[in-house]
Motif scaffolding. Structure first.
Motif, PDB file in Angstrom:
ATOM      1  N   MET A  82     -31.287  39.503  38.529  1.00 49.61           N
ATOM      2  CA  MET A  82     -30.521  40.484  37.756  1.00 49.61           C
ATOM      3  C   MET A  82     -31.428  41.643  37.357  1.00 49.61           C
ATOM      4  SD  MET A  82     -28.094  38.084  35.379  1.00 49.61           S
ATOM      5  CE  MET A  82     -29.462  37.447  34.426  1.00 49.61           C
ATOM      6  N   ASN A  83     -31.011  42.839  37.693  1.00 46.18           N
ATOM      7  CA  ASN A  83     -31.778  44.044  37.398  1.00 46.18           C
ATOM      8  C   ASN A  83     -30.977  44.968  36.491  1.00 46.18           C
ATOM      9  OD1 ASN A  83     -33.801  43.158  39.264  1.00 46.18           O
ATOM     10  ND2 ASN A  83     -32.575  43.979  40.951  1.00 46.18           N
ATOM     11  N   ASN A  84     -31.693  45.931  35.908  1.00 45.36           N
ATOM     12  CA  ASN A  84     -31.045  46.910  35.026  1.00 45.36           C
ATOM     13  C   ASN A  84     -30.116  46.217  34.028  1.00 45.36           C
ATOM     14  OD1 ASN A  84     -30.337  49.392  33.983  1.00 45.36           O
ATOM     15  ND2 ASN A  84     -28.751  49.772  35.532  1.00 45.36           N
ATOM     16  N   LEU A  85     -30.666  45.238  33.355  1.00 43.81           N
ATOM     17  CA  LEU A  85     -29.853  44.439  32.438  1.00 43.81           C
ATOM     18  C   LEU A  85     -29.363  45.276  31.267  1.00 43.81           C
ATOM     19  CD1 LEU A  85     -31.918  41.187  32.659  1.00 43.81           C
ATOM     20  CD2 LEU A  85     -29.454  41.324  33.040  1.00 43.81           C
ATOM     21  N   LYS A  86     -28.165  44.940  30.816  1.00 40.65           N
ATOM     22  CA  LYS A  86     -27.508  45.646  29.734  1.00 40.65           C
ATOM     23  C   LYS A  86     -27.223  44.676  28.598  1.00 40.65           C
ATOM     24  CE  LYS A  86     -25.119  48.486  33.187  1.00 40.65           C
ATOM     25  NZ  LYS A  86     -23.800  48.959  33.677  1.00 40.65           N
ATOM     26  N   PRO A  87     -27.058  45.167  27.394  1.00 45.13           N
ATOM     27  CA  PRO A  87     -26.738  44.262  26.277  1.00 45.13           C
ATOM     28  C   PRO A  87     -25.496  43.409  26.544  1.00 45.13           C
ATOM     29  CG  PRO A  87     -27.407  46.382  25.431  1.00 45.13           C
ATOM     30  CD  PRO A  87     -27.315  46.536  26.922  1.00 45.13           C
ATOM     31  N   GLU A  88     -24.546  43.949  27.280  1.00 45.82           N
ATOM     32  CA  GLU A  88     -23.333  43.182  27.569  1.00 45.82           C
ATOM     33  C   GLU A  88     -23.562  42.056  28.572  1.00 45.82           C
ATOM     34  OE1 GLU A  88     -23.712  46.509  27.667  1.00 45.82           O
ATOM     35  OE2 GLU A  88     -22.618  47.397  29.373  1.00 45.82           O
ATOM     36  N   ASP A  89     -24.747  41.967  29.132  1.00 44.26           N
ATOM     37  CA  ASP A  89     -25.101  40.828  29.992  1.00 44.26           C
ATOM     38  C   ASP A  89     -25.548  39.618  29.170  1.00 44.26           C
ATOM     39  OD1 ASP A  89     -26.552  43.192  32.240  1.00 44.26           O
ATOM     40  OD2 ASP A  89     -24.650  42.119  32.519  1.00 44.26           O
ATOM     41  N   THR A  90     -25.691  39.802  27.871  1.00 43.72           N
ATOM     42  CA  THR A  90     -26.093  38.700  27.012  1.00 43.72           C
ATOM     43  C   THR A  90     -25.055  37.585  27.053  1.00 43.72           C
ATOM     44  OG1 THR A  90     -27.345  40.134  25.520  1.00 43.72           O
ATOM     45  CG2 THR A  90     -26.559  38.030  24.629  1.00 43.72           C
ATOM     46  N   ALA A  91     -25.515  36.386  27.418  1.00 42.15           N
ATOM     47  CA  ALA A  91     -24.605  35.251  27.576  1.00 42.15           C
ATOM     48  C   ALA A  91     -25.428  34.014  27.936  1.00 42.15           C
ATOM     49  CB  ALA A  91     -23.578  35.518  28.672  1.00 42.15           C
ATOM     50  N   VAL A  92     -24.764  32.869  27.900  1.00 40.07           N
ATOM     51  CA  VAL A  92     -25.329  31.665  28.507  1.00 40.07           C
ATOM     52  C   VAL A  92     -24.896  31.650  29.967  1.00 40.07           C
ATOM     53  CG1 VAL A  92     -25.429  29.162  28.476  1.00 40.07           C
ATOM     54  CG2 VAL A  92     -25.288  30.429  26.317  1.00 40.07           C
ATOM     55  N   TYR A  93     -25.853  31.487  30.836  1.00 37.84           N
ATOM     56  CA  TYR A  93     -25.588  31.492  32.273  1.00 37.84           C
ATOM     57  C   TYR A  93     -25.653  30.057  32.803  1.00 37.84           C
ATOM     58  CZ  TYR A  93     -25.788  36.556  32.477  1.00 37.84           C
ATOM     59  OH  TYR A  93     -25.518  37.894  32.301  1.00 37.84           O
ATOM     60  N   TYR A  94     -24.629  29.714  33.580  1.00 40.65           N
ATOM     61  CA  TYR A  94     -24.510  28.377  34.142  1.00 40.65           C
ATOM     62  C   TYR A  94     -24.471  28.459  35.664  1.00 40.65           C
ATOM     63  CZ  TYR A  94     -22.710  27.280  29.455  1.00 40.65           C
ATOM     64  OH  TYR A  94     -22.551  27.130  28.098  1.00 40.65           O
ATOM     65  N   CYS A  95     -25.085  27.484  36.304  1.00 42.98           N
ATOM     66  CA  CYS A  95     -24.873  27.343  37.739  1.00 42.98           C
ATOM     67  C   CYS A  95     -23.898  26.197  37.972  1.00 42.98           C
ATOM     68  CB  CYS A  95     -26.172  27.108  38.485  1.00 42.98           C
ATOM     69  SG  CYS A  95     -27.089  25.647  37.976  1.00 42.98           S
ATOM     70  N   ALA A  96     -23.206  26.270  39.081  1.00 43.46           N
ATOM     71  CA  ALA A  96     -22.194  25.265  39.391  1.00 43.46           C
ATOM     72  C   ALA A  96     -22.112  25.054  40.893  1.00 43.46           C
ATOM     73  CB  ALA A  96     -20.838  25.696  38.842  1.00 43.46           C
ATOM     74  N   ALA A  97     -21.649  23.871  41.274  1.00 39.36           N
ATOM     75  CA  ALA A  97     -21.571  23.493  42.687  1.00 39.36           C
ATOM     76  C   ALA A  97     -20.133  23.165  43.073  1.00 39.36           C
ATOM     77  CB  ALA A  97     -22.476  22.293  42.953  1.00 39.36           C
ATOM     78  N   ASP A  98     -19.742  23.677  44.215  1.00 41.00           N
ATOM     79  CA  ASP A  98     -18.384  23.505  44.759  1.00 41.00           C
ATOM     80  C   ASP A  98     -18.486  22.643  46.010  1.00 41.00           C
ATOM     81  OD1 ASP A  98     -15.966  25.941  46.089  1.00 41.00           O
ATOM     82  OD2 ASP A  98     -15.926  23.752  46.007  1.00 41.00           O
ATOM     83  N   ARG A  99     -17.915  21.457  45.983  1.00 39.46           N
ATOM     84  CA  ARG A  99     -18.086  20.512  47.087  1.00 39.46           C
ATOM     85  C   ARG A  99     -17.032  20.625  48.187  1.00 39.46           C
ATOM     86  NH1 ARG A  99     -16.570  14.886  43.933  1.00 39.46           N
ATOM     87  NH2 ARG A  99     -14.403  15.398  43.446  1.00 39.46           N
TER      88      ARG A  99
END
Length: 125
Positions: A82-99
């Motif tokens: 992630m580049n040029n991050l903005k305040p609105e990018d503030t969050a908890v980020y999760y990864c997930a898997a699709d089987r």
């Protein structure tokens, strides 16, 4: 199955971060992968997804042009640069898997089977 997300932290606006998600307990190359985020008071949204082989990707409008999803099937790891991050990018980020057995990608959270614990990204000066 375990998905271990890492790489979050505090970054100033305009800065960059690379999130990683290490997968274990599954045949990683058989899963499409997604990165989701959830900010306080907001619904979870998919910001990026990548197909099993890496040939197809999805980006939300909110991060398109600023972020890159990639995967290394030899390392069982998916990344989100992630580049040029903005305040609105503030969050908890999760990864997930699709089987599901298909060659595409999906942005809908209900179609993902396994979830990591999340990593917090805070964009602030």
């Amino acid at each position: 199955v375990q998905l271990q997300a890492s790489g979050g932290g505090l970054v100033q606006p305009g800065g960059s971060l690379r999130l990683s998600c290490a997968a274990s307990g599954l045949t990683f190359r058989m899963y499409a992968m997604g990165w989701f985020r959830q900010a306080p008071g907001k619904e979870r949204e998919c910001v990026a997804a990548i197909s099993r082989g890496g040939g197809s990707t999805y980006y939300s409008d909110s991060v398109k042009g600023r972020s890159t999803i990639s995967r290394d099937n030899a390392k069982n790891t998916v990344y989100l640069q992630m580049n040029n991050l903005k305040p609105e990018d503030t969050a908890v980020y999760y990864c997930a898997a699709d089987r599901r057995v298909y060659s595409g990608v999906d942005y809908r959270s209900e179609n993902y089977d396994y979830w990591g614990q999340g990593t917090l990204v805070t964009v602030s000066s």
